[in-house]
Design a protein around this motif. Structure first.
Motif, PDB file in Angstrom:
ATOM      1  N   VAL A   5       0.834  -1.208   0.000  1.00 10.79           N
ATOM      2  CA  VAL A   5       0.000   0.000   0.000  1.00 10.79           C
ATOM      3  C   VAL A   5       0.868   1.256   0.000  1.00 10.79           C
ATOM      4  O   VAL A   5       0.591   2.225  -0.730  1.00 10.79           O
ATOM      5  N   ILE A   6       1.951   1.257   0.783  1.00  8.98           N
ATOM      6  CA  ILE A   6       2.808   2.444   0.865  1.00  8.98           C
ATOM      7  C   ILE A   6       3.411   2.755  -0.502  1.00  8.98           C
ATOM      8  O   ILE A   6       3.412   3.921  -0.950  1.00  8.98           O
ATOM      9  N   ARG A   7       3.947   1.733  -1.192  1.00  9.26           N
ATOM     10  CA  ARG A   7       4.555   1.979  -2.502  1.00  9.26           C
ATOM     11  C   ARG A   7       3.509   2.472  -3.499  1.00  9.26           C
ATOM     12  O   ARG A   7       3.801   3.334  -4.353  1.00  9.26           O
ATOM     13  N   GLU A   8       2.294   1.951  -3.423  1.00  8.59           N
ATOM     14  CA  GLU A   8       1.231   2.429  -4.310  1.00  8.59           C
ATOM     15  C   GLU A   8       0.952   3.910  -4.079  1.00  8.59           C
ATOM     16  O   GLU A   8       0.748   4.669  -5.041  1.00  8.59           O
ATOM     17  N   LYS A   9       0.957   4.331  -2.826  1.00  4.84           N
ATOM     18  CA  LYS A   9       0.734   5.747  -2.512  1.00  4.84           C
ATOM     19  C   LYS A   9       1.874   6.606  -3.053  1.00  4.84           C
ATOM     20  O   LYS A   9       1.647   7.713  -3.571  1.00  4.84           O
ATOM     21  N   ILE A  10       3.111   6.113  -2.923  1.00  6.12           N
ATOM     22  CA  ILE A  10       4.266   6.857  -3.439  1.00  6.12           C
ATOM     23  C   ILE A  10       4.142   7.043  -4.947  1.00  6.12           C
ATOM     24  O   ILE A  10       4.331   8.152  -5.480  1.00  6.12           O
ATOM     25  N   ASP A  11       3.820   5.968  -5.654  1.00  6.66           N
ATOM     26  CA  ASP A  11       3.691   6.054  -7.110  1.00  6.66           C
ATOM     27  C   ASP A  11       2.550   6.974  -7.505  1.00  6.66           C
ATOM     28  O   ASP A  11       2.635   7.699  -8.510  1.00  6.66           O
ATOM     29  N   LEU A  12       1.466   6.963  -6.718  1.00  7.49           N
ATOM     30  CA  LEU A  12       0.315   7.822  -7.017  1.00  7.49           C
ATOM     31  C   LEU A  12       0.674   9.297  -6.850  1.00  7.49           C
ATOM     32  O   LEU A  12       0.320  10.139  -7.689  1.00  7.49           O
ATOM     33  N   VAL A  13       1.399   9.620  -5.783  1.00  7.93           N
ATOM     34  CA  VAL A  13       1.729  11.020  -5.494  1.00  7.93           C
ATOM     35  C   VAL A  13       2.840  11.534  -6.402  1.00  7.93           C
ATOM     36  O   VAL A  13       2.775  12.650  -6.941  1.00  7.93           O
ATOM     37  N   LEU A  14       3.888  10.743  -6.583  1.00 10.18           N
ATOM     38  CA  LEU A  14       5.070  11.219  -7.309  1.00 10.18           C
ATOM     39  C   LEU A  14       5.034  10.877  -8.793  1.00 10.18           C
ATOM     40  O   LEU A  14       5.565  11.627  -9.619  1.00 10.18           O
ATOM     41  N   THR A  73      -1.358 -12.027   1.918  1.00  7.72           N
ATOM     42  CA  THR A  73      -1.999 -11.086   2.835  1.00  7.72           C
ATOM     43  C   THR A  73      -3.222 -10.514   2.121  1.00  7.72           C
ATOM     44  O   THR A  73      -3.372 -10.664   0.900  1.00  7.72           O
ATOM     45  N   LEU A  74      -4.077  -9.869   2.887  1.00  6.67           N
ATOM     46  CA  LEU A  74      -5.262  -9.222   2.325  1.00  6.67           C
ATOM     47  C   LEU A  74      -5.270  -7.752   2.710  1.00  6.67           C
ATOM     48  O   LEU A  74      -4.862  -7.393   3.825  1.00  6.67           O
ATOM     49  N   VAL A  75      -5.745  -6.924   1.795  1.00  7.64           N
ATOM     50  CA  VAL A  75      -5.976  -5.514   2.080  1.00  7.64           C
ATOM     51  C   VAL A  75      -7.441  -5.220   1.754  1.00  7.64           C
ATOM     52  O   VAL A  75      -7.907  -5.520   0.647  1.00  7.64           O
ATOM     53  N   TYR A  76      -8.160  -4.656   2.722  1.00 12.75           N
ATOM     54  CA  TYR A  76      -9.586  -4.367   2.550  1.00 12.75           C
ATOM     55  C   TYR A  76      -9.787  -2.879   2.815  1.00 12.75           C
ATOM     56  O   TYR A  76      -9.674  -2.418   3.952  1.00 12.75           O
ATOM     57  N   ASN A  77     -10.041  -2.120   1.736  1.00 13.92           N
ATOM     58  CA  ASN A  77     -10.226  -0.677   1.885  1.00 13.92           C
ATOM     59  C   ASN A  77     -11.611  -0.272   1.389  1.00 13.92           C
ATOM     60  O   ASN A  77     -12.482  -1.127   1.180  1.00 13.92           O
ATOM     61  N   SER A  78     -11.822   1.003   1.180  1.00 17.46           N
ATOM     62  CA  SER A  78     -13.157   1.492   0.831  1.00 17.46           C
ATOM     63  C   SER A  78     -13.589   1.084  -0.573  1.00 17.46           C
ATOM     64  O   SER A  78     -14.764   1.211  -0.917  1.00 17.46           O
ATOM     65  N   ARG A  79     -12.638   0.595  -1.382  1.00 18.29           N
ATOM     66  CA  ARG A  79     -12.980   0.159  -2.745  1.00 18.29           C
ATOM     67  C   ARG A  79     -13.275  -1.345  -2.820  1.00 18.29           C
ATOM     68  O   ARG A  79     -13.906  -1.801  -3.755  1.00 18.29           O
ATOM     69  N   GLY A  80     -12.762  -2.121  -1.862  1.00 18.18           N
ATOM     70  CA  GLY A  80     -12.971  -3.559  -1.881  1.00 18.18           C
ATOM     71  C   GLY A  80     -11.803  -4.298  -1.267  1.00 18.18           C
ATOM     72  O   GLY A  80     -11.014  -3.738  -0.502  1.00 18.18           O
ATOM     73  N   MET A  81     -11.686  -5.575  -1.600  1.00 22.18           N
ATOM     74  CA  MET A  81     -10.704  -6.453  -0.973  1.00 22.18           C
ATOM     75  C   MET A  81      -9.738  -6.986  -2.030  1.00 22.18           C
ATOM     76  O   MET A  81     -10.143  -7.427  -3.102  1.00 22.18           O
ATOM     77  N   GLN A  94       6.568 -13.044  -2.592  1.00 21.25           N
ATOM     78  CA  GLN A  94       7.727 -13.891  -2.812  1.00 21.25           C
ATOM     79  C   GLN A  94       8.649 -13.807  -1.601  1.00 21.25           C
ATOM     80  O   GLN A  94       8.501 -12.916  -0.754  1.00 21.25           O
ATOM     81  N   PRO A  95       9.607 -14.716  -1.468  1.00 19.61           N
ATOM     82  CA  PRO A  95      10.458 -14.739  -0.265  1.00 19.61           C
ATOM     83  C   PRO A  95      11.196 -13.430  -0.023  1.00 19.61           C
ATOM     84  O   PRO A  95      11.586 -12.725  -0.954  1.00 19.61           O
ATOM     85  N   PHE A  96      11.363 -13.143   1.254  1.00 22.23           N
ATOM     86  CA  PHE A  96      12.085 -11.952   1.710  1.00 22.23           C
ATOM     87  C   PHE A  96      13.434 -12.408   2.229  1.00 22.23           C
ATOM     88  O   PHE A  96      13.508 -13.287   3.094  1.00 22.23           O
ATOM     89  N   SER A 108       5.555  -8.711  -4.984  1.00 23.55           N
ATOM     90  CA  SER A 108       4.179  -9.099  -4.680  1.00 23.55           C
ATOM     91  C   SER A 108       3.287  -8.905  -5.899  1.00 23.55           C
ATOM     92  O   SER A 108       3.556  -8.058  -6.756  1.00 23.55           O
ATOM     93  N   LYS A 109       2.218  -9.693  -5.950  1.00 15.69           N
ATOM     94  CA  LYS A 109       1.193  -9.542  -6.977  1.00 15.69           C
ATOM     95  C   LYS A 109      -0.144  -9.293  -6.294  1.00 15.69           C
ATOM     96  O   LYS A 109      -0.403  -9.806  -5.205  1.00 15.69           O
ATOM     97  N   SER A 110      -0.997  -8.532  -6.962  1.00 20.20           N
ATOM     98  CA  SER A 110      -2.304  -8.198  -6.409  1.00 20.20           C
ATOM     99  C   SER A 110      -3.413  -8.821  -7.246  1.00 20.20           C
ATOM    100  O   SER A 110      -3.315  -8.902  -8.478  1.00 20.20           O
ATOM    101  N   LYS A 111      -4.468  -9.267  -6.546  1.00 21.26           N
ATOM    102  CA  LYS A 111      -5.624  -9.842  -7.228  1.00 21.26           C
ATOM    103  C   LYS A 111      -6.893  -9.384  -6.516  1.00 21.26           C
ATOM    104  O   LYS A 111      -7.063  -9.643  -5.319  1.00 21.26           O
ATOM    105  N   PRO A 112      -7.795  -8.688  -7.207  1.00 19.93           N
ATOM    106  CA  PRO A 112      -9.048  -8.272  -6.558  1.00 19.93           C
ATOM    107  C   PRO A 112      -9.885  -9.483  -6.159  1.00 19.93           C
ATOM    108  O   PRO A 112     -10.056 -10.412  -6.941  1.00 19.93           O
ATOM    109  N   ILE A 113     -10.372  -9.460  -4.936  1.00 16.22           N
ATOM    110  CA  ILE A 113     -11.253 -10.521  -4.433  1.00 16.22           C
ATOM    111  C   ILE A 113     -12.699 -10.049  -4.422  1.00 16.22           C
ATOM    112  O   ILE A 113     -13.617 -10.789  -4.748  1.00 16.22           O
ATOM    113  N   TYR A 114     -12.864  -8.800  -4.059  1.00 19.86           N
ATOM    114  CA  TYR A 114     -14.210  -8.227  -3.959  1.00 19.86           C
ATOM    115  C   TYR A 114     -14.123  -6.747  -4.295  1.00 19.86           C
ATOM    116  O   TYR A 114     -13.302  -6.023  -3.724  1.00 19.86           O
TER     117      TYR A 114
END
Length: 659
Positions: A65-74, A581-589, A595-597, A612-618
């Motif tokens: 989420v943090i990297r997405e915010k950085i890319d959105l702002v900058l 992991t899951l992220v659930y915000n105002s747009r959905g889940m 991958q390994p750290f 990481s890869k993202s896949k909408p669930i809801y």
């Protein structure tokens, strides 16, 4: 309200906080404004199993989420390398800041650029929150300036000039480092409102205690207990069988640093006991599982193997005692020390006789195989005392009780670790405890109560001992909703060559939620816990999803998501990934696949994030607002109460106190 008298008494109490019409009306207006804000972001993690570095990194980057915010702002105006460096700075400000500063030729220029970037990021992540909430998140020593920077209005003055003057002052008084660190912490705080941990912080990985420290420091976290958690809770309560169970697991994975350094529990007595009774040649099956990050000498491995065997045999003796005094557990026959023919070197398992792989039982009396020797009794007392007197362990377990439960229903989602015990035909499986049958939600509630009894019932009381035995049952019992398998086949894997005896058969729940009736079953489970509607989901962990074999973590027509993707390094080969992991915000889940750290050090030095890869669930039909959440429903109830208070003031039933 039950009656008018009770309602009036409640309104009189409420009037102490809101003594006038103006005060009550202002609070209603404030709450109504809150209800229109977007729902806060929830972050879900599961089965951390002591992998503290990977956990901390995903906690810091909020699953991307943090990297997405950085890319959105900058955006593309800032090179990708610089954005990656800024992300690492936000994740690890104290460690990264000196390294970045050391390579700057124009440090003041870098300070100005970085502070402006952090201000814009902070403004973005704070936009979903009220100013009052953001103020609470700001550090006391520089909160006023941060508040001004975040909430300044530029209708009356130039934005660049305003920011420039404040930043000049920050640089002049050499406060830039402090403000950068504070901004980074505030961004991480505001990016995620609530953290949900779906169980199993403990065992396998090296330092679950460091994970617990991070959870305690988090601003809003809840935990759904896993079976590896409840057995540690039992150990902290003083249960001998739980103490030796966690010691056996720690020794099996070579995690003595957790016991000795993390919790300050000395194993000297155990080491002497193991040398005295298990000092001869030791079979390789007792050698701990090696982590490729550890490099133990052969002597240390042999020492640990002897301790491992000594602890395991003591555990089997203690398990037999629990089984004998708890017929409700229906584990008769699993007290294997009572089913060995010591002269023939065989054991009876499920009605079949098998040769033993190891016939060395130096502390077992065949005439009374589960009796503790005097040395064993003394060792059990010593280690139980050490666990109950470890201040750090007690602090961690008290946090697990205060912020944890067997399950949680939150914002339309049902969260638990393991399974809802079911029969093959899809009914909720009944289990009899203390003369009553429990199933479904009632079983979960019963298990939660008994788990608390094991820690909080009066010391030395029958209730406390029974509760501690039940914590062990939750660890390995067939109808434990936290375990969800037929048996914990530790004895079979160590002593019987026939692998058919090693199987831990999953509860029918797992087959049902992956089969043709999966969505119907999931909907029925949700209804059992009071949930219905398209936005409701079951979220659990416990059983690693074999992604490498094509298994999908999303099941039951999207109604159920299993987020155990093998966070622990020991599971990576089996799952092919390093966790979900899951992220659930105002747009959905959204489901995040990781991958390994490799290490925190590499992440800081090379700005290496977890791939990481993202896949909408809801995807929500409309943006989810606070009014649509559990918090929003509580707010609406408060508005209703305040409206009744206003009516009471206006009707003269209550008298205002103040202007």
């Amino acid at each position: 309200m039950a009656d008018n008298g009770e309602q009036l008494r409640y309104l009189q109490l409420l009037s102490k906080d809101f003594p006038t019409i103006a005060a009550a009306a202002s609070e209603i207006i404030r709450i109504e404004a809150l209800l229109r804000l977007p729902k806060g972001t929830e972050h879900f993690m599961s089965d951390l199993h002591g992998e503290h570095e990977a956990f901390l990194h995903i906690l810091n980057n909020a699953s991307g989420v943090i990297r997405e915010k950085i890319d959105l702002v900058l955006g593309d105006s800032v090179p990708a390398h610089d954005r990656a460096e800024l992300a690492t700075l936000i994740y690890y400000p104290v460690q990264k800041l000196p390294e970045i500063k050391a390579k700057q030729t124009d440090l003041d220029g870098w300070y100005r650029r970085t502070l402006l970037q952090l201000i814009e990021l902070c403004r973005l992540v704070s936009s979903k929150h009220t100013r009052a909430h953001v103020r609470k998140c700001l550090p006391a020593n520089c909160g006023y300036i941060l508040d001004e920077l975040l909430h300044a209005h530029f209708e009356d003055h130039d934005k660049d000039l305003y920011y420039g003057q404040i930043i000049d002052s920050i640089l002049r008084y050499e406060r830039a480092d402090a403000y950068i660190i504070r901004f980074c912490e505030v961004i991480k705080h505001l990016a995620v409102d609530t953290l949900h941990i779906l169980g199993d912080m403990f065992d396998r990985g090296a330092r679950p205690d460091l994970i617990m420290d991070q959870l305690i420091a988090h601003h809003d976290v809840d935990i759904q207990w896993g079976n590896h958690d409840v057995v540690w809770m039992g150990a902290a309560a003083g249960s001998a069988v739980c103490v030796f169970t966690v010691l056996k697991t720690s020794l099996a994975y070579g995690n003595l640093d957790l016991i000795e350094t993390g919790y300050g529990i000395s194993l000297r007595g155990l080491e002497r006991f193991a040398m005295d009774f298990y000092g001869g040649p030791i079979d390789r099956r007792w050698i701990p599982h090696a982590d490729d990050r550890e490099h133990l000498s052969p002597d240390v491995q042999t020492r640990n193997a002897r301790m491992h065997k000594a602890v395991t045999l003591l555990m089997f003796k203690l398990e037999a005692g629990v089984i004998a005094r708890n017929p409700d557990f229906r584990m008769q026959g699993r007290d294997y020390l009572n089913h060995i023919d010591y002269e023939a070197g065989t054991v009876t398992c499920h009605g079949q006789v098998y040769p033993l792989l190891d016939r060395d039982f130096p502390t077992v009396d065949p005439a009374d195989p589960t009796a503790l020797t005097p040395r064993e009794q003394a060792l059990v007392q010593e280690l139980c005392r050490a666990f109950t007197q470890s201040e750090r362990l007690q602090r961690h377990v008290q946090f697990l009780y205060a912020h944890g439960a067997v399950y949680k229903v939150f914002n339309g989602n049902l969260l638990f670790h393991g399974a809802v015990p079911m029969t093959e035909d899809g009914a909720f499986a009944p289990e009899r405890f203390e003369g009553r049958l429990y199933s479904g939600k009632a079983l979960f509630d019963y298990c939660d109560r008994r788990a608390r009894q094991g820690y909080f019932a009066p010391p030395d009381s029958p209730e406390r001992r029974a509760g501690q035995d039940f914590l062990w049952y939750l660890w390995c019992g067939a109808l434990s909703p936290i375990f969800g398998r037929s048996a914990m086949t530790t004895f079979e894997r160590l002593y019987i060559a026939d692998e058919s005896t090693h199987a831990e058969i999953k509860n029918p729940y797992y087959k049902l939620v992956s089969g043709p009736r999966a969505e119907e079953i999931a909907v029925r489970i949700l209804a059992e816990f009071g949930l219905s509607g398209e936005g409701c989901h079951i979220l659990n962990g416990h059983v690693p999803v074999r992604a490498v074999e094509g298994e999908d973590p999303v099941k039951a027509g999207g109604r159920l998501v299993v987020i155990d993707g093998g966070f622990c390094r020991a599971y990576h080969r089996r799952t092919g990934i390093a966790g979900y992991t899951l992220v659930y915000n105002s747009r959905g889940m959204t489901l995040r696949t990781h991958q390994p750290f490799e290490s925190t050090a590499k992440a800081i030095l090379e700005d290496e994030d977890i791939a990481s890869k993202s896949k909408p669930i809801y995807v929500a039909r409309e943006r989810i607002l606070v009014r649509d959440t559990d918090e929003g429903r509580a707010f609406l109830a408060t508005i209703a109460d305040l409206s009744r208070l206003l009516d009471a003031y206006r009707a003269g039933v209550l008298v205002q106190h103040g202007d």
